[in-house]
Design a protein around this motif. Structure first.
Motif, mmCIF file in Angstrom:
data_model
loop_
_atom_site.group_PDB
_atom_site.id
_atom_site.type_symbol
_atom_site.label_atom_id
_atom_site.label_comp_id
_atom_site.label_asym_id
_atom_site.label_seq_id
_atom_site.Cartn_x
_atom_site.Cartn_y
_atom_site.Cartn_z
ATOM 1 N N VAL A 50 -88.586 -97.546 97.784
ATOM 2 C CA VAL A 50 -89.056 -96.202 98.101
ATOM 3 C C VAL A 50 -88.997 -95.969 99.601
ATOM 4 O O VAL A 50 -88.520 -94.944 100.083
ATOM 5 N N ARG A 51 -89.476 -96.963 100.361
ATOM 6 C CA ARG A 51 -89.513 -96.763 101.806
ATOM 7 C C ARG A 51 -88.103 -96.665 102.379
ATOM 8 O O ARG A 51 -87.832 -95.900 103.291
ATOM 9 N N GLU A 52 -87.194 -97.431 101.794
ATOM 10 C CA GLU A 52 -85.812 -97.376 102.254
ATOM 11 C C GLU A 52 -85.226 -95.985 102.015
ATOM 12 O O GLU A 52 -84.654 -95.370 102.898
ATOM 13 N N SER A 53 -85.431 -95.479 100.784
ATOM 14 C CA SER A 53 -84.839 -94.187 100.466
ATOM 15 C C SER A 53 -85.556 -93.062 101.200
ATOM 16 O O SER A 53 -84.996 -91.988 101.401
ATOM 17 N N ALA A 54 -86.820 -93.286 101.603
ATOM 18 C CA ALA A 54 -87.516 -92.252 102.362
ATOM 19 C C ALA A 54 -86.850 -92.049 103.718
ATOM 20 O O ALA A 54 -86.962 -90.990 104.324
ATOM 21 N N GLY A 55 -86.122 -93.061 104.183
ATOM 22 C CA GLY A 55 -85.439 -92.945 105.464
ATOM 23 C C GLY A 55 -84.376 -91.860 105.454
ATOM 24 O O GLY A 55 -84.142 -91.206 106.459
ATOM 25 N N TYR A 56 -83.726 -91.666 104.299
ATOM 26 C CA TYR A 56 -82.741 -90.574 104.231
ATOM 27 C C TYR A 56 -83.178 -89.552 103.196
ATOM 28 O O TYR A 56 -82.389 -89.057 102.398
ATOM 29 N N LEU A 57 -84.488 -89.262 103.220
ATOM 30 C CA LEU A 57 -85.100 -88.384 102.227
ATOM 31 C C LEU A 57 -84.382 -87.038 102.141
ATOM 32 O O LEU A 57 -84.062 -86.553 101.059
ATOM 33 N N PHE A 58 -84.068 -86.433 103.310
ATOM 34 C CA PHE A 58 -83.536 -85.077 103.267
ATOM 35 C C PHE A 58 -82.050 -85.071 102.933
ATOM 36 O O PHE A 58 -81.534 -84.093 102.432
ATOM 37 N N ALA A 59 -81.393 -86.188 103.178
ATOM 38 C CA ALA A 59 -79.985 -86.248 102.817
ATOM 39 C C ALA A 59 -79.819 -86.380 101.309
ATOM 40 O O ALA A 59 -79.049 -85.664 100.681
ATOM 41 N N ARG A 60 -80.587 -87.298 100.709
ATOM 42 C CA ARG A 60 -80.455 -87.500 99.271
ATOM 43 C C ARG A 60 -81.838 -87.641 98.633
ATOM 44 O O ARG A 60 -82.289 -88.750 98.345
ATOM 45 N N PRO A 61 -82.533 -86.533 98.431
ATOM 46 C CA PRO A 61 -83.895 -86.602 97.877
ATOM 47 C C PRO A 61 -83.921 -87.223 96.483
ATOM 48 O O PRO A 61 -84.920 -87.786 96.077
ATOM 49 N N GLY A 62 -82.794 -87.137 95.772
ATOM 50 C CA GLY A 62 -82.768 -87.709 94.431
ATOM 51 C C GLY A 62 -83.025 -89.204 94.441
ATOM 52 O O GLY A 62 -83.758 -89.736 93.601
ATOM 53 N N ASP A 63 -82.447 -89.912 95.405
ATOM 54 C CA ASP A 63 -82.657 -91.345 95.521
ATOM 55 C C ASP A 63 -84.141 -91.664 95.664
ATOM 56 O O ASP A 63 -84.683 -92.569 95.035
ATOM 57 N N PHE A 64 -84.784 -90.879 96.529
ATOM 58 C CA PHE A 64 -86.189 -91.107 96.807
ATOM 59 C C PHE A 64 -87.002 -90.939 95.526
ATOM 60 O O PHE A 64 -87.810 -91.789 95.167
ATOM 61 N N LEU A 65 -86.754 -89.832 94.819
ATOM 62 C CA LEU A 65 -87.536 -89.555 93.620
ATOM 63 C C LEU A 65 -87.313 -90.625 92.571
ATOM 64 O O LEU A 65 -88.263 -91.080 91.919
ATOM 65 N N SER A 66 -86.069 -91.060 92.418
ATOM 66 C CA SER A 66 -85.839 -92.054 91.375
ATOM 67 C C SER A 66 -86.436 -93.401 91.780
ATOM 68 O O SER A 66 -86.919 -94.157 90.929
ATOM 69 N N ALA A 67 -86.445 -93.691 93.082
ATOM 70 C CA ALA A 67 -87.075 -94.941 93.519
ATOM 71 C C ALA A 67 -88.572 -94.898 93.241
ATOM 72 O O ALA A 67 -89.164 -95.867 92.762
ATOM 73 N N VAL A 68 -89.206 -93.746 93.517
ATOM 74 C CA VAL A 68 -90.630 -93.583 93.231
ATOM 75 C C VAL A 68 -90.869 -93.774 91.740
ATOM 76 O O VAL A 68 -91.762 -94.507 91.312
ATOM 77 N N TRP A 69 -90.033 -93.112 90.935
ATOM 78 C CA TRP A 69 -90.201 -93.208 89.490
ATOM 79 C C TRP A 69 -90.060 -94.653 89.026
ATOM 80 O O TRP A 69 -90.883 -95.142 88.249
ATOM 81 N N ASP A 70 -89.032 -95.345 89.540
ATOM 82 C CA ASP A 70 -88.824 -96.736 89.132
ATOM 83 C C ASP A 70 -90.038 -97.589 89.453
ATOM 84 O O ASP A 70 -90.510 -98.377 88.637
ATOM 85 N N ALA A 71 -90.560 -97.419 90.673
ATOM 86 C CA ALA A 71 -91.676 -98.263 91.101
ATOM 87 C C ALA A 71 -92.887 -98.013 90.218
ATOM 88 O O ALA A 71 -93.518 -98.939 89.696
ATOM 89 N N VAL A 72 -93.233 -96.730 90.023
ATOM 90 C CA VAL A 72 -94.457 -96.394 89.294
ATOM 91 C C VAL A 72 -94.303 -96.719 87.816
ATOM 92 O O VAL A 72 -95.170 -97.351 87.202
ATOM 93 N N TRP A 73 -93.169 -96.308 87.242
ATOM 94 C CA TRP A 73 -92.947 -96.567 85.822
ATOM 95 C C TRP A 73 -92.930 -98.071 85.556
ATOM 96 O O TRP A 73 -93.545 -98.559 84.607
ATOM 97 N N GLY A 74 -92.259 -98.809 86.425
ATOM 98 C CA GLY A 74 -92.207 -100.250 86.258
ATOM 99 C C GLY A 74 -93.604 -100.855 86.285
ATOM 100 O O GLY A 74 -93.942 -101.712 85.462
#
Lengths: 433, 412
Positions: free
Chosen positions: B66-90
């Motif tokens: 999540v923290r990694e994808s937050a680095g390019y949050l505005f470039a690819r917000p989808g990555d960030f959201l899916s990383a959040v989902w993966d972490a929480v769902w997992g």
């Protein structure tokens, strides 16, 4: 909340009830009884476990300016002499009881010192007892307890039971470790600890003052919450980045120029870390503010009778918020001791329930800052005794020596302190009409 | 519609409703809905949701992806959201697999094994929670669960490894001895409060330390508890005849302690709601002065409550020594249950059935937390955060209502 409020009387109240229309001072006979029991106990120990030999008391450390010579005492005569002192003090207490006078605080204090010295002289037979090291270490170990107890006294005097002291200490320790690691200096860490304590207090206030949730519930749960959050962040964030986030800069011992050179007292009181000096200031300021300022009067009014305070125009809940924020900040400072003085990093649950001991000191000290400080010092002494005794060894199993302070506290609470009366509105949320 | 909502005080159809009798009664339907919405159950569920939400934020915020994808949050917000989902769902599926039902394995008994683990962890929490809750009902705050558990466990363990007796004598004897020791230890606090007014909070905290050192002494002395020839503070394992038997066979760790916990729930329910003593306990808890005026011996009630509470908390210690960890008494046999019991009692609002539910929930968290740590690398401490938030939110219904903008509960 009834759990922290003692009823005004039970079936076993000491002394006869006062007849109406006649002024009778009731004096508890518990103090002389407890002193007597302790004296007999000490005498019995000496009778049945006599030790031949000498005990050396070391009154200075190598670094001290004045080198007081070591004091070598014959063990048994010294111990018996101190027992006789204890017996005389007990006699004085009995005399005062018969004259319907209270046993004063100083008498109990001298008694405690004589008893403890007698006991230690006997326990440390054939060894050297580092008096200065023992007392200076006790003071250092008592630092978080005293800060916590001051925070507890402040909150409860305003009518908010602060069981979250442990959480405030722990969060303070956490914040101090992180901030001082990032800045490389202990002072910002100290400030951060204080803010962290106030933050916990703010949550306590939000639930206890604004949402009328039972204050004991909030306090206990906040402690658990802080343990959870700090342990979680410790293993997720601090441990992997220990060099950047969890290597705090520690305070060094700073001797105060002239005071630190006084024999015996100087090395104990004035060769400490700056946190200890902040502690002196905090005790003085809290005591003065609580008893000698208009603010303190208001705080106490809000804690004793909020409706009356409201009637004369004091904003009850605003006063309570302000007071517990200060209380939390004070308690948070205590947390800094763990990571800025004791060890240079944060560890999970590193307060080890010290907040609960501080809470006991608050009640032991009858909600008074000075007495609570003394009680906290007693606990600090107890925990430091542990280390000293394990070094010098003693005739009784160490576990019994270690539980002694807690047993004495129970005795004291049951006998010497008796019914401790909290501020009248302690733990009762105030709903403005 | 607002009329109907405020109409729930008058269940009889009003004149306005009377002229269209076929229509469903909006007033009644709404009042039921409103009771659910404004009631404790719904607020409780929302509290759990809220706490889980906060837990999710913490899990997501500290997750590496999540923290990694937050680095390019505005470039690819989808990555960030899916990383959040993966972490929480997992995290939460791992928790569920560890606590209730493991769908990743094929045979049935391994699938339901997590559920039995939950029940195993819940048993001591329930009995200790009952002990603390009973104290709350009488206005006593028993922080001494740790000490009561340690000494009760130590005493039960002494009986458990020291004697050779047939099971039907040995096991009940060990349980009984443990409960009596727990009762007496807590009784000290009750007696001191009744006779001298000594504050039970201080006394129970101090007794925790005294109990710890007493057990420490016993565990470092051969002939008391220490295993012969050992330097560790640990006793011999329990004899087979004193171990609480597994109730679902050898494949599961669930032992008789859970049944004892259920019996304890029933007993405390009966005690509080159906017995004269329970009436006195509640009266003292509500207002000791009024109870005293009504002729109730308050001091005696305090002592009785502390004895009962100590026996219950002691049973939790017995449960650990004779059931969950029967390979010897140690200094950490309480496994922080003594403190967890306070939260359980608070969440259960000191009602026996509430404590049963709270104990089961916390047992599930405990069982699931460990497997979550193993599977996802999320520290088990997140469970503590979620647990304490649940209690906080449940204790403050107005706050939950304010957050979800629900109608305020009406004053009774």
């Amino acid at each position: 909340m009834s759990t922290l409020t003692d009823p005004t009387s039970t079936g076993a109240s000491p002394g006869p009830a006062a007849p109406t229309g006649e002024v009778v001072t009731l004096v508890s006979r518990k103090t002389p009884v407890v002193l007597g029991v302790l004296t007999v106990g000490l005498a019995l120990i000496l009778l049945f476990q006599p030790e031949s030999g000498e005990t050396t008391l070391r009154l200075a450390r190598e670094t001290d300016f004045f080198q007081l010579p070591d004091l070598t005492l014959p063990t048994m005569p010294t111990a018996w002499a101190l027992t006789i002192v204890c017996a005389l003090l007990t006699g004085e207490s009995v005399r005062r009881y018969l004259a319907k006078k209270r046993t004063p605080m100083w008498l109990v204090a001298i008694y405690a010192i004589a008893w403890m010295t007698g006991f230690l002289v006997w326990a440390a037979v054939g060894e050297t007892l580092p008096v200065v090291g023992l007392l200076a270490g006790s003071l250092a170990l008592a630092v978080p307890l005293v800060f916590g107890a001051l925070g507890g006294v402040l909150g409860e005097r305003a009518g908010v039971v602060n069981i979250a002291i442990d959480g405030q200490l722990l969060f303070g320790a956490f914040a101090a470790a992180v901030v001082s690691s990032m800045t490389g200096s202990p002072w910002p860490g100290l400030l951060a600890a204080s803010i962290a304590g106030a933050l916990v207090a703010l949550i306590l206030g939000l639930f206890a003052i604004s949402y009328f949730v039972d204050q004991i519930i909030v306090g206990v749960v906040l402690n658990v919450l802080v343990i959870g959050i700090t342990s979680f962040l410790f293993s997720q964030v601090l441990a992997p980045n220990a060099a950047d986030l969890n290597t705090s800069a520690r305070f060094k011992v700073v001797p105060i120029p002239v005071l630190g050179d006084i024999p015996l007292i100087g090395p104990i009181l004035f060769r400490q870390t700056p946190v200890v000096y902040v502690l002196y200031i905090a005790v003085a300021v809290v005591t003065f503010a609580l008893y000698r300022t208009r603010w303190g009067l208001r705080v106490r009014a809000v804690g004793e009778h909020p409706m009356a305070a409201d009637t004369v125009g004091i904003k009850v809940n605003r006063t309570r918020y302000r007071t517990i924020l200060i209380a939390g900040a004070v308690a948070g400072l205590g947390g800094a001791f763990y990571t800025l003085v004791s060890v240079p990093q944060f560890n999970r649950e590193m307060t080890g329930g010290a907040g609960y001991i501080a809470l006991a000191a608050v009640i032991f000290g009858k909600w008074d800052p000075i007495r609570a400080t003394l009680a906290a010092l007693l606990f600090g002494f107890a925990s430091n005794l542990q280390g000293v005794l394990s070094v010098i060894g003693s005739p009784v199993p160490s576990q019994f020596m270690l539980m002694l302070p807690y047993v004495v506290t129970i005795f004291a609470v049951a006998g010497l302190v008796g019914r401790s009366r909290p501020p009248a509105a302690d733990g009762v949320p105030y709903r403005p009409q | 519609m607002n009329d109907a909502v405020t109409n729930d005080q008058a269940p009889a159809p009003s004149e306005k409703d009377a002229d269209k009798p076929d229509a469903p009664e909006p007033g009644k339907g709404h009042s039921v809905m409103r009771q659910i919405v404004a009631g404790d159950v719904f607020a409780g569920v929302l509290a759990v949701v809220l706490a889980v939400l906060v837990g999710s934020i913490m899990v997501a915020a500290t997750d590496d992806a999540v923290r990694e994808s937050a680095g390019y949050l505005f470039a690819r917000p989808g990555d960030f959201l899916s990383a959040v989902w993966d972490a929480v769902w997992g995290a939460y599926t791992a928790l569920f697999r560890g606590a209730v039902y493991n769908n990743l394995v094929s045979d049935f008994s391994t699938q339901i094994r997590p559920l039995t683990e939950t029940l195993k962890f819940a048993a001591p929490l329930i009995v200790a929670g009952l002990g603390v809750g009973l104290g709350f009902r009488a206005g006593l705050f028993n922080i001494g669960g740790r000490g009561q558990m340690l000494l009760a466990g130590g005493a039960a363990g002494y009986v458990g490894f020291n004697f050779d007796l047939p099971t039907f004598i040995h096991l009940p004897l060990a349980i009984l001895v443990g409960m009596v020791v727990g009762a007496l230890w807590a009784g000290i606090a009750g007696l001191l409060k009744a006779r001298t007014g000594a504050h039970e909070v201080i006394v129970t905290i101090m007794l925790n330390y005294v109990a710890y050192y007493l057990l420490f002494y016993a565990l470092s002395k051969e002939g008391l508890l220490q295993a012969p020839g050992s330097a560790n503070p640990k006793s011999l394992p329990m004899k087979e005849s004193a171990v609480l038997p597994d109730i679902l066979g050898d494949r599961f760790n669930l032992h008789l302690g859970f049944v004892l916990a259920l019996v304890a729930v029933a007993y405390v329910w009966w005690l509080l709601n159906r017995s004269a003593l329970g009436y006195r306990i509640r009266a003292v808890g509500e207002n000791p002065n009024a109870a005293r005026s009504a002729g109730i011996d308050v001091g005696r009630t305090w002592v009785t409550v502390m004895l009962l509470a100590g026996a219950l908390v002691g049973l939790a210690g017995v449960n650990q020594v004779l059931g969950t960890v029967p390979d010897g008494v140690t200094l950490d046999l309480d496994a922080s249950i003594g403190f967890d019991a306070i939260t359980v009692a608070l969440l259960g609002r000191s009602r026996p059935l509430g404590i049963l539910a709270a104990g089961l929930l916390f047992g599930a968290f405990k069982a699931g937390g460990f497997s979550m740590q193993a599977a996802e690398g999320i520290p088990v401490d997140i469970v503590l955060v979620v647990q304490s938030l649940i209690v906080l939110f449940i204790a403050a219904p107005p706050l939950v209502r304010a957050i979800f903008r629900l109608p305020a509960k009406e004053a009774k």
